[in-house]
Write a protein that holds these residues in place. Sequence first.
Motif: not given
Length: 591
Positions: A537-555
């Motif tokens: 979630r931290l990375i999602m917020l910091m990168t402005g991604a709209n889902s945690i799946r966007e910041v996980i290599a293999f969600p």
Amino acid sequence: MRSHYCGQLNETHVGEAVSLCGWVHRRRDHGGVIFLDLRDRDGITQVVYDPDTQDSFAIAEGVRSEFVVQVKGLVRARPEGTVNPDMPTGRIEVLGKELKVLNAAQTPPIQLDEHVDVHEDIRLRYRYIDLRRPEMVEKLRFRSKVTNTIRNFLDENGFLDIETPILTRATPEGARDYLVPSRTHQGRFFALPQSPQLFKQILMAAGMDRYYQIAKCFRDEDLRADRQPEFTQVDIETSFMDEEQIMTVTEAMIRQVFKKHLDVELGDFPRMTYAEAMRRYGSDKPDLRIDLELVDVADLMQDVDFKVFSGPARDPESRVVALKVTGGASISRKEIDDYTRFVGIYGARGLAWIKVNELAAGLEGLQSPIIKFMPEATVNELMKRLAVADGDIVFFGADKAGVVNEAIGALRVRVGHDLGLVRGNWAPLWVIDFPMFEEDSDGDLTPLHHPFTSPSCGIEELAANPGAALSRAYDMVLNGTELGGGSIRINVPETQQLVFKVLGIGDEEAREKFGFLLDALKFGCPPHGGIAFGLDRLIMLMTGANSIREVIAFPKTQSAACLLTDAPGQVSAEQLNELSIRVRERVKEQP
Ligand code: ASP
């Protein structure tokens, strides 16, 4: 094989012979010359082949998107007029001398050289191609850097990185467990940890003093929201520190991460009690960027001729609140209908409203389906309390407190976004003084955090009125998202046993499930406490991604499957036999 990454090249390399390796991002045939945009993890460089280099030119004619190639050539400045200022390597190009195809590629299922919307299922199935996209590389690189900063910070502050088991016993964090059958102990199961909670506490009993771990946690939840069955926490535990000290260190850690990676000064985080957060925002993770608040008006509504309001107004377990939206009178009937459906998701049975068209005109100047049920004096009092002005709209929620908080709390955020009322980029805070327990739908008490959280009061007070007890828990909230949560823990067996009792866990069950913890508390367990941050979630917020799946290599997908490997998969009869497991159809529960 390689002298430089593609993205590294610039004017300082002009005249140098280089060797690059990567993927053909795009091939363009410009009447006589062939341009290859060569891509690797670091960026894209333009390579030019002209017919003078006959062999390479022939190979260049044959390569296609996503071929893996090695290029040898000479860096040169791009000719006047062909400089691309939007590209980091846009002032140079490589004049190709040699070209070697390292591997061919079929036409990829995801087009990488232009922005096309691809269904997420395709992206997850062919994740290795999806991850080649520069945005995805950037997110994973960012994540790696942040993790590194966190590790360094914790290391510098004396925290030891200690691993804890994945095959273990259930730790209650409020979700279902993932179970792993044991072959060597037939009929018995490991649980994957919902968090390392008990191990980190045991590490404190062991005298490790300061622990951290970037830990995988597993929770088998119904994945309605943006959640993953396995996710990553920055897990922290300390001894001999109180909540103030723990909040101070971990706040400094998050501040450093934001400063270093986004150049953002978060400043000191305000503190707010749980009670205040619920009262003003209907949420224990308020988004403070939105300047709208719930205002209690039950006292005004007790005697109105409108049961929807007067009923809850007289019920101590209910709330009647008003949400004033400045400038909201422009909201159309259709939008109000949408909002009504929206609050319905949270159990609200309707959405009453008043539009303030012209305050000076009294009742005439108000537009609303409900004011006809209220005495004029009540309406006036209401308008005064809310300090309304022409052009405002007021929404109402009246129901059990839980429903009102959820529904109007969510409406506050939704309207705030819809009307562009979100101010500033970052609004962190600490929420403190949580209740120890909350009542579930059966009227039983369940822990608001987890059962190892220390109460703020003494053991007698807790025993006398557990429902009213507060805990020594704290949550870090950012922009309406819970970034982390923790607490001072119980470190004496009597208190722990009492909490189990309140939760309806009998002595025998407590012994069976948590005997090791109760024992550890007996042999000199220091006062201790900690916290865990959701890294995804931290990375999602910091990168402005709209889902945690966007910041996980293999969600995994919303239904908890891995489309890349097609997990969960079938296993052989032999494997099941070894585990003494037979799969049968699920017995349908009788209604
Ligand atoms: N174990 C808790 C959680 O996963 C965090 C903590 O209390 O440290 O939410």
